[in-house]
Design a protein around this motif. Sequence first.
Motif, PDB file in Angstrom:
ATOM      1  N   UNK A 188     -13.883  27.552 -21.697  1.00 12.41           N
ATOM      2  CA  UNK A 188     -14.403  28.714 -22.417  1.00 12.41           C
ATOM      3  C   UNK A 188     -15.346  28.230 -23.507  1.00 12.41           C
ATOM      4  N   UNK A 189     -16.512  28.813 -23.546  1.00 14.30           N
ATOM      5  CA  UNK A 189     -17.463  28.440 -24.593  1.00 14.30           C
ATOM      6  C   UNK A 189     -17.164  29.231 -25.852  1.00 14.30           C
ATOM      7  N   UNK A 190     -17.500  28.674 -27.021  1.00 18.40           N
ATOM      8  CA  UNK A 190     -17.289  29.447 -28.244  1.00 18.40           C
ATOM      9  C   UNK A 190     -18.215  30.655 -28.288  1.00 18.40           C
ATOM     10  N   UNK A 191     -17.798  31.679 -29.013  1.00 19.86           N
ATOM     11  CA  UNK A 191     -18.606  32.884 -29.117  1.00 19.86           C
ATOM     12  C   UNK A 191     -19.219  32.992 -30.499  1.00 19.86           C
TER      13      UNK A 191
END
Lengths: 302, 540
Positions: free
Chosen positions: B287-290
Amino acid sequence: MTRAITVSGLHKSFGRTPALDGLDLSVERGEVHGFLGPNGSGKSTTIRVLLGLLRADSGAMQVLGGDPWRDAVTLHRRIAYVPGDVTLWRNLSGGEVIDLYGGLRGGLDRARRAELIERFQLDPTRKGRTYSKGNRQKVALVAAFASDVDLLILDEPTSGLDPLMEEVFQGCVAAERDRGRTVLLSSHLLSEVETLCDRVSIIRRGQTVETGSLAELRHLTRTSVTAELATAPGPLRELPGVHDLVVQGNRVKLQVETDRLDAVLRSLTDSGVRSLISTPPTLEELFLRHYTDDRGGQAVPR
Amino acid sequence: MTTLAEAPHHVPPRTGSRPFAGTGTLLRLALRQDRLMLPVWVLVLAGVTISGAGTIESFYDTEAERAELLRSMTTNGSLRAMYGPLFSDSVGGLVAWRFGGFSALMAAVMSLLIVIRHTRDEEESGRQEMLSAAVVGRRAPLTAALLTALIANTGIALLIAIGLAGPGGSAAGALALGLSIGGIGMLFATMAALMAQLTESARLARGLTAAALGGAYALRAAGDAATHAGSSPLTWLSPLGWAEHIRPFGATRWWVLALLAAAVLVQGALAYALAGRRDVGMSFLPTRPGPAAGRLTTTTQLAWRLQRGALLGWAAGFLLAGLAFGSMADGAAELVGENEDAREIFQRMGGQSGLTSAFLAAIVGICAMVAALHVVSAVLRLHGEETAQRAEPVLANAVGRLPWAAGHLTIAFGGAIVILSCLGLGLAIGHGDQFGPILGAALAQLPAVWLLGSVAVLLYGVFPRAAAASWGVAGACLAIGWIGPALDLPSWVLDLSPFGQLPKLPGGSLEWAPILVLTALAIALTSVGLAGLRRRDLQT
């Protein structure tokens, strides 16, 4: 209108299961009110009724002068809520959720938001799924404390927070109180309640069994007294409010209802006191009495 | 949970990682959870296939008629695209042709739902963590899920092999058909197992597997449209094409089953390799940071953010499907013209007019029923938000229930307009003619699509515990529309589905009465559902 929350005779059943059975609750403006009770006693149900998420079967209620069901949307502009188990959208970042809640409530204080994120040591860029339970709680707490509301309803808000963060939380609640806001705090952490709350209500099986300031509640319970006397003790057993009396020669151990302490001490000094230990009731004992009563009236463990 | 307490407390600790420990218990847990869903899937799929024999016999009751059909299939691309080529003029051959593809597709859907439900769903909800903390091996959850799918697919295969052996005319053919359907099921079960390792979201894992299934169908359809007798290499790229190449009841090619089995093993082995290596709850696609701050400030924006991916996927899928079917439309007339019964089926599906129009109308009808699945799914997102406790804190803000629901309902009902427009555009461009009428025909299906969505709103608002039943309503309409005409069901059964009430467009005459009545009904049901939502307790 001096009261933030007034509830009287609140009933709510789910099918045939009664959840609230004539509950009363009154929270003054500007106070931090502790809301206590064993698991399943109806705390969260009460809170959901107060938020207009559940509809009461019967009973009179006012929240900030309005009807929580009918005026839900307008009232919610002045209320912030933190549930005990925060679930987030897996693909929204914590910062997005904080701003969403703020936006839905009608704006939040950017400076306070930044300060709170700093104090709670929250990484707002992480996505919902990657937060631990404690961090999910922090997201909801930041959103609540950063918003400009009159009433905070916190349902076991610190579950999952570490002791350091617990301290930050307590500081935030104290600051809210200093700013004149009202807090309804449901909690199982007795030290938290003792530190923060002006008054508490204890509920059991959907009914309020005790309400008042901590000092008042203490007053209603028993003080334990251990004394070594010069001579054999007098007729302590006959004094009103004395329980669990144990006499071993000149040594006396007893429990006494706190408002009957006077007579007991007088009787003890009559026999000449060599040493005296008097322990006020701990909050723990106070709650345990109510909690254990819930389980079929077992004796209070001492 | 009591069955889980059987962990061997008193057995001396064994050494080693025991990756399969606890599989039996997990399998029983899965079967217990699926005790209703599993038998229904197996019995319905096997039942539809087996009962097809009777239907075929009533349509093409002489060998001459069946031989005629076989001959005409070799010359027509359009019907081959829908149902695949025909390899035998026996009753069993026709059943395999007409019902085999549908059953294989549905077995794949069933399998992917089962596997994701017991793997990624469990992990996403956090339940797996508790199970994995017990005496449960690293590969046990995946094994239990695949075994559950294997039990279901074996059931379907066996029932078909036994049930069609007599009426189909060949025990070997029935066995080959059963195995091909069960094999496709297992192929997509293992593919779902693989997707479940790659993504953290059960929804995404289901979507990716379903997209692969849709792609497989499209490849097969394109291959079969281009060449007859399944000789196009495109059909070899699609697992659904392999099922066809087995040719049950014809010159059966058993070795293709080995190809299916090999693919199942390879995908399964990959999934196992990944499952053994990763952390519980995590995936290989990180999951990439938002963003640290958000721009979402209304529930409508939130709903769009949550549902936009799915809606764009549906729109793209419908555009592609429209392009593919539109380009096949002209061929439809050739085949159908030669067979009285087939013409009848088509006209029952598509109306009385010219056969190209009838084909287009039939495609529009079927795709609209599929579009109803989008609407139901988008409406039930409300239910999902509520039961996952995400609605509660949102509604504790200054948000009314109706504005909250409105965001998701806009995507549901407005989204139907978008995806049916995409279908109409695709069909019109693919067909290269009749632009306006085709687009209009697609949009004319909206009232029925909306009605099914409004049933979901009604159930969700008034009987939230029964909200999932709206899938059943939409599924029943799909079954009536897809197989109903071929089963020669009485017209009152076909009329039960709102799609049966609508004018057959393009080609038929545009009648406003049913369109207005269905739209009014949809508005009424939605209003009742929303009134119920306003009055009831939130589910906690």
